[in-house]
Scaffold this motif. Structure first.
Motif, short mmCIF file in Angstrom:
data_model
loop_
_atom_site.label_atom_id
_atom_site.label_comp_id
_atom_site.label_asym_id
_atom_site.label_seq_id
_atom_site.Cartn_x
_atom_site.Cartn_y
_atom_site.Cartn_z
N ILE A 42 0.85 -1.20 0.00
CA ILE A 42 0.00 0.00 0.00
C ILE A 42 0.88 1.25 0.00
O ILE A 42 0.64 2.19 -0.77
CB ILE A 42 -0.95 0.00 1.21
CG1 ILE A 42 -2.03 -1.07 1.02
CG2 ILE A 42 -1.58 1.38 1.41
CD1 ILE A 42 -2.86 -1.32 2.26
N GLY A 43 1.91 1.24 0.82
CA GLY A 43 2.82 2.38 0.87
C GLY A 43 3.50 2.63 -0.45
O GLY A 43 3.61 3.78 -0.91
N ARG A 44 3.93 1.55 -1.10
CA ARG A 44 4.58 1.68 -2.40
C ARG A 44 3.61 2.28 -3.42
O ARG A 44 3.98 3.16 -4.20
CB ARG A 44 5.06 0.31 -2.88
CG ARG A 44 5.85 0.40 -4.18
CD ARG A 44 6.33 -0.94 -4.64
NE ARG A 44 7.21 -1.53 -3.64
CZ ARG A 44 7.35 -2.84 -3.46
NH1 ARG A 44 6.68 -3.69 -4.21
NH2 ARG A 44 8.17 -3.29 -2.54
N MET A 45 2.37 1.80 -3.41
CA MET A 45 1.38 2.31 -4.35
C MET A 45 1.12 3.80 -4.11
O MET A 45 1.11 4.61 -5.06
CB MET A 45 0.06 1.54 -4.20
CG MET A 45 -1.04 2.03 -5.13
SD MET A 45 -2.67 1.42 -4.68
CE MET A 45 -2.97 2.33 -3.17
N VAL A 46 0.93 4.18 -2.86
CA VAL A 46 0.64 5.58 -2.52
C VAL A 46 1.83 6.46 -2.90
O VAL A 46 1.66 7.56 -3.45
CB VAL A 46 0.28 5.72 -1.03
CG1 VAL A 46 0.22 7.18 -0.61
CG2 VAL A 46 -1.04 5.02 -0.74
N MET A 47 3.04 6.00 -2.62
CA MET A 47 4.22 6.80 -2.97
C MET A 47 4.35 6.99 -4.48
O MET A 47 4.68 8.09 -4.94
CB MET A 47 5.48 6.15 -2.39
CG MET A 47 5.57 6.30 -0.88
SD MET A 47 7.02 5.50 -0.17
CE MET A 47 8.31 6.56 -0.79
N ARG A 48 4.07 5.95 -5.25
CA ARG A 48 4.12 6.08 -6.70
C ARG A 48 3.08 7.07 -7.20
O ARG A 48 3.34 7.87 -8.11
CB ARG A 48 3.95 4.73 -7.37
CG ARG A 48 5.19 3.88 -7.29
CD ARG A 48 5.04 2.60 -8.04
NE ARG A 48 6.27 1.82 -7.90
CZ ARG A 48 6.35 0.54 -8.14
NH1 ARG A 48 5.28 -0.13 -8.55
NH2 ARG A 48 7.49 -0.10 -7.99
N GLU A 49 1.88 6.99 -6.63
CA GLU A 49 0.83 7.95 -7.01
C GLU A 49 1.26 9.37 -6.69
O GLU A 49 1.04 10.29 -7.48
CB GLU A 49 -0.49 7.62 -6.31
CG GLU A 49 -1.18 6.40 -6.84
CD GLU A 49 -1.64 6.58 -8.28
OE1 GLU A 49 -2.15 7.66 -8.62
OE2 GLU A 49 -1.48 5.63 -9.06
N ALA A 50 1.88 9.56 -5.52
CA ALA A 50 2.33 10.90 -5.11
C ALA A 50 3.44 11.40 -6.02
O ALA A 50 3.53 12.61 -6.28
CB ALA A 50 2.79 10.87 -3.66
#
Length: 88
Positions: free
Chosen positions: A43-51
């Motif tokens: 989840i963290g990886r996904m959110v960071m990529r989106e950011a």
């Protein structure tokens, strides 16, 4: 009154079973922790990529982190200023 041999055997068997049950519970809990940690990483990886891809997402995330994080060392990881009046 002395314990019967059969009663002693049953009690010993119960202790062995309790130990096996505890080991199995520990295994299940460890597996659940690993799965939970893996979910958080993904989840963290996904959110960071989106950011990284979207400035609006980045700003919303930063704002939410600013409200959520209390410890200065956690805030520092995201480039956030220490909380006012913080003694950490």
């Amino acid at each position: 009154m002395a314990k019967s041999r059969r009663l002693e055997q049953l009690e010993q068997r119960r202790e062995q079973l309790n130990a096996r049950i505890q080991r199995e519970r520990s295994k299940v809990q460890a597996e659940e922790r690993r799965a939970d940690n893996r979910r958080m990483i993904l989840i963290g990886r996904m959110v960071m990529r989106e950011a990284e891809r979207d400035e609006d997402t980045k700003n919303r995330l930063r704002s939410r982190l600013d409200r959520y994080l209390d410890r200065d060392r956690d805030r520092e990881l995201f480039g956030l200023a220490p909380r006012e009046g913080s003694q950490q």
